[in-house]
Write a protein that holds these residues in place. Structure first.
Motif, PDB file in Angstrom:
ATOM      1  N   PHE A 274       0.821  -1.208   0.000  1.00 21.40           N
ATOM      2  CA  PHE A 274       0.000   0.000   0.000  1.00 21.40           C
ATOM      3  C   PHE A 274       0.858   1.263   0.000  1.00 21.40           C
ATOM      4  O   PHE A 274       0.511   2.249  -0.656  1.00 21.40           O
ATOM      5  CB  PHE A 274      -0.953   0.012   1.202  1.00 21.40           C
ATOM      6  N   TYR A 277       1.752   1.966  -3.448  1.00 27.95           N
ATOM      7  CA  TYR A 277       0.604   2.412  -4.229  1.00 27.95           C
ATOM      8  C   TYR A 277       0.214   3.850  -3.878  1.00 27.95           C
ATOM      9  O   TYR A 277      -0.020   4.687  -4.752  1.00 27.95           O
ATOM     10  CB  TYR A 277      -0.571   1.462  -3.994  1.00 27.95           C
ATOM     11  N   MET A 278       0.157   4.132  -2.560  1.00 25.64           N
ATOM     12  CA  MET A 278      -0.382   5.430  -2.155  1.00 25.64           C
ATOM     13  C   MET A 278       0.496   6.583  -2.624  1.00 25.64           C
ATOM     14  O   MET A 278      -0.012   7.607  -3.085  1.00 25.64           O
ATOM     15  CB  MET A 278      -0.550   5.498  -0.647  1.00 25.64           C
ATOM     16  N   TRP A 281      -0.159   7.104  -6.240  1.00 28.80           N
ATOM     17  CA  TRP A 281      -1.508   7.654  -6.415  1.00 28.80           C
ATOM     18  C   TRP A 281      -1.512   9.139  -6.087  1.00 28.80           C
ATOM     19  O   TRP A 281      -2.094   9.960  -6.794  1.00 28.80           O
ATOM     20  CB  TRP A 281      -2.475   6.905  -5.485  1.00 28.80           C
ATOM     21  N   TYR A 282      -0.844   9.516  -4.993  1.00 30.89           N
ATOM     22  CA  TYR A 282      -0.932  10.882  -4.521  1.00 30.89           C
ATOM     23  C   TYR A 282      -0.133  11.848  -5.381  1.00 30.89           C
ATOM     24  O   TYR A 282      -0.595  12.946  -5.695  1.00 30.89           O
ATOM     25  CB  TYR A 282      -0.477  10.986  -3.061  1.00 30.89           C
ATOM     26  N   ASN A 284       0.850  11.354  -8.519  1.00 29.15           N
ATOM     27  CA  ASN A 284       0.151  11.417  -9.802  1.00 29.15           C
ATOM     28  C   ASN A 284       1.048  11.906 -10.940  1.00 29.15           C
ATOM     29  O   ASN A 284       0.687  12.802 -11.696  1.00 29.15           O
ATOM     30  CB  ASN A 284      -1.070  12.343  -9.649  1.00 29.15           C
TER      31      ASN A 284
ATOM     32  N   LYS B  90      -7.508  16.669  -5.899  1.00 28.06           N
ATOM     33  CA  LYS B  90      -7.774  15.355  -5.318  1.00 28.06           C
ATOM     34  C   LYS B  90      -9.240  15.266  -4.901  1.00 28.06           C
ATOM     35  O   LYS B  90      -9.873  16.284  -4.614  1.00 28.06           O
ATOM     36  CB  LYS B  90      -6.882  15.151  -4.095  1.00 28.06           C
ATOM     37  N   GLU B  96      -7.609   5.928  -0.517  1.00 23.44           N
ATOM     38  CA  GLU B  96      -6.162   5.967  -0.700  1.00 23.44           C
ATOM     39  C   GLU B  96      -5.486   6.887   0.316  1.00 23.44           C
ATOM     40  O   GLU B  96      -4.557   6.482   0.996  1.00 23.44           O
ATOM     41  CB  GLU B  96      -5.810   6.429  -2.123  1.00 23.44           C
ATOM     42  N   PHE B  97      -5.956   8.146   0.370  1.00 28.84           N
ATOM     43  CA  PHE B  97      -5.263   9.030   1.321  1.00 28.84           C
ATOM     44  C   PHE B  97      -5.854   8.913   2.718  1.00 28.84           C
ATOM     45  O   PHE B  97      -5.264   9.395   3.679  1.00 28.84           O
ATOM     46  CB  PHE B  97      -5.233  10.494   0.837  1.00 28.84           C
ATOM     47  N   MET B  99      -6.209   6.085   4.169  1.00 30.13           N
ATOM     48  CA  MET B  99      -5.641   4.888   4.790  1.00 30.13           C
ATOM     49  C   MET B  99      -4.626   5.166   5.901  1.00 30.13           C
ATOM     50  O   MET B  99      -4.713   4.539   6.960  1.00 30.13           O
ATOM     51  CB  MET B  99      -5.012   4.015   3.697  1.00 30.13           C
TER      52      MET B  99
END
Lengths: 404, 181
Positions: A274, A277-278, A281-282, A284, B90, B96-97, B99
């Protein structure tokens, strides 16, 4: 104490028959797959080989770790993990198909990476060329060969020091020279193991996606390997205990500890996966998100969901309770779930490189079956030759009597 | 102060094996409200005493669940309902954030629930213990094991319990009165 030889026991016969069955089915399927679509078969092979060498090498790491921390509890279970390393010859030979199939697998193996064919039209990002120029010093065939030789040297050395010294002791009561050497050598080998599997993960898995890079990838690969190794150790121990072969050595305490490690490292895997991934994702950023975009589209997202649930959520709730970890049945079920999830996870890392849309069939399963069968064959031959418990380890008495 | 009823009956043991069998005998005799004080952890003694498994893990688990739910609600309500702020395009709320906060609050409330539940289950804090002035009891921090059978036990009777403790191998069997200084 006398060595616990499993030669001619029903357990060993079953294990051998199982491995022959896997090899038989796998060999036919792999041959058919190879002659119909060589690239696809090689992609499946990368998954299977990474899985198998992860188990074999991480088995040695598990043993070295027990020496390094002077663990008492594990003396009765350590040998199972050491016997995984009997597959060392399979691991060495296993690099050959990857070296021969390099141009099929890796874009960086080409002079001009755009010549690489796979994954479909315009599959790699437009930045491929720019990044490739900067990566050429590291990702080129010659240096790849050098690194493969280095990995093999490290793992063979680890096998001959850590595993061999442990096995030699079985027939030498009250001779602790092997243990003394291992106590000294285990810590440096753990460092070498960390470096070699991290870079092997970079080379075999991460470099498939040439333009993508993640500093988390090494520990991601390690965490999956470690929890899979623990699961296989747990399954084999539980099978041996159910057959009554290790009645004098194993108690609920050992299964409790193995179960706890499986539980802890499936959480660790989720944490690492995770984290990777995070951050992507953040932030970007296109060259980073490309990796996950492929993997959450075209049907591959189900592999991701499967990993989330069966690599973390299900094992978490299954192995949460204390009494459950002491039952061999739950260790077997939990272990099989984690081993399956680890295969799906590695497939999810590798296969989307070669196909935009979900493509998973007998080809992938058969290459995996072939490699897993060969691996189990080597493990079985280890059980035939050597004791299933490190009976003359100085810590064995502590292991028999300790309670958690 | 109940007349003639002591707070507890104490007996000291010097041998850990004798102590083990004594604990089993006490358990089998049907005593429930008794305790053993040892200078170091003795593995397996809880089984010999028939101590029931603690409910602490269940409290930890539900503490964690409460933490997880409160984190989700906190992130969702502050970000997507009460005060919407668009930051870097966002979404207002996403798993996702969310978590890291869910993870932290789950751990925090698990830890807090465990910590305070442990205090509660151990009946802490406790400023005074009836046994603490007994000279023989203080050996439990040094080189002897002390078994105490409390008068709150249903099977307790001063005469029989004293006799019972001597029979199972305790030395220096004695009564301790509550509030006796």
């Amino acid at each position: 104490m006398n060595p616990v030889k499993l030669t001619d026991t029903p357990f060993l016969k079953k294990l051998q028959m199982f491995s022959f069955a896997l090899i038989g089915i796998g060999a036919i399927g792999t041959a058919v797959a190879f002659f119909t679509d060589a690239q696809r078969a090689l992609a499946g092979y990368v998954v299977a080989f990474s899985y198998v060498f992860g188990l074999g090498v991480t088995g040695m790491f598990f043993s070295a770790l027990q020496y390094a921390v002077r663990a008492g509890w594990s003396a009765a279970v350590r040998r199972i993990a050491e016997l995984f390393a009997e597959s060392i010859w399979l691991i060495i030979v296993g690099f050959l198909p990857i070296i021969f199939g390099m141009k099929q697998l890796f874009p960086w193996a080409w002079e001009n990476p755009a010549q690489w064919t796979g994954g479909g039209e315009g599959y790699h990002g437009h930045s491929l060329h720019l990044i490739h120029e900067k990566q050429q010093d590291f990702l080129n065939p010659e240096f790849f060969y050098v690194r493969v030789v280095l990995y093999i040297l490290i793992w063979v050395a680890m096998y001959f020091v850590i595993v061999r010294n442990s096995i030699k002791q079985d027939n030498l009561p009250n001779d602790f020279r092997g243990t003394r050497i291992n106590l000294k050598r285990s810590a440096p080998f753990i460092i070498l193991y960390a470096l070699s599997t991290t870079f092997a993960g970079f080379d075999l898995l991460m470099s498939l996606e040439t333009t993508w890079f993640s500093t988390m990838f090494g520990v991601y690969f390690f965490s999956g390997n470690f929890v899979a190794t623990l699961s296989l150790v747990g399954i084999i121990l539980a099978a041996l205990q159910r057959g009554g072969y290790l009645k004098n050595y194993l108690r609920g305490e050992h299964f409790h500890d193995i179960g706890r490690l499986m539980f802890a490292f499936s959480i660790f895997f989720a944490y690492i996966a995770f984290s990777q991934y995070m951050l992507i994702w953040y932030s970007n950023i296109p060259e980073e998100t490309e990796y996950f975009l492929k993997r959450i589209n075209g049907g591959w997202e189900y592999f991701g969901y499967f990993t989330v649930f069966f690599h973390f959520v299900v094992p978490f709730f299954l192995l949460l309770r204390q009494d459950v970890k002491r039952k061999t049945g739950f260790i077997i079920v939990g272990g099989l779930i984690i081993l399956t999830a680890h295969f799906i996870d590695l497939s999810w890392v590798v296969l989307p490189v070669f196909s935009k849309h979900l493509r998973f069939g007998y080809q992938e399963i058969c290459t995996f079956s072939l490699m897993m069968g060969l691996f189990l064959f080597f493990v079985a031959s280890g059980f035939r030759k050597y004791s299933a418990v490190a009976v003359n380890d100085p810590y064995i008495k502590e292991s028999l009597e300790y309670s958690a | 102060m109940s007349n003639n009823q002591p707070f507890a009956i104490l007996g000291n043991f010097t041998d850990v094996n004798v102590l083990f069998h004594a604990a089993e005998k006490t358990r089998d005799a049907g005593y429930q409200d008794f305790d053993i004080y040892t200078p170091y952890p003795v593995h397996g003694l809880d089984k010999a005493m028939g101590v029931k498994r603690t409910i602490l893990p269940h409290i930890s688990f539900w503490g964690g669940i409460v933490g997880l739910i409160s984190a989700v609600l906190l992130m969702w309500w502050t970000g997507a309902v009460d005060y919407k702020l668009s930051i870097g395009g966002k979404p207002f709320f996403a798993v996702e954030f969310g978590m890291p906060v869910m993870f932290e609050l789950t751990i925090l409330l698990t830890a807090l629930a465990t910590f305070f539940a442990l205090w509660g289950l151990c009946k802490l804090p406790r400023w005074y213990n009836e046994l603490q002035h007994d000279a023989g009891f203080q050996r439990a921090t040094d080189d002897q094991f002390v078994m105490a059978i409390f008068s709150t036990d249903q099977r307790f009777s001063t005469e029989n319990t004293r006799k019972f403790l001597s029979e199972i191998g305790a030395d220096d069997v004695r009564s301790v009165n509550s509030g006796a200084i």
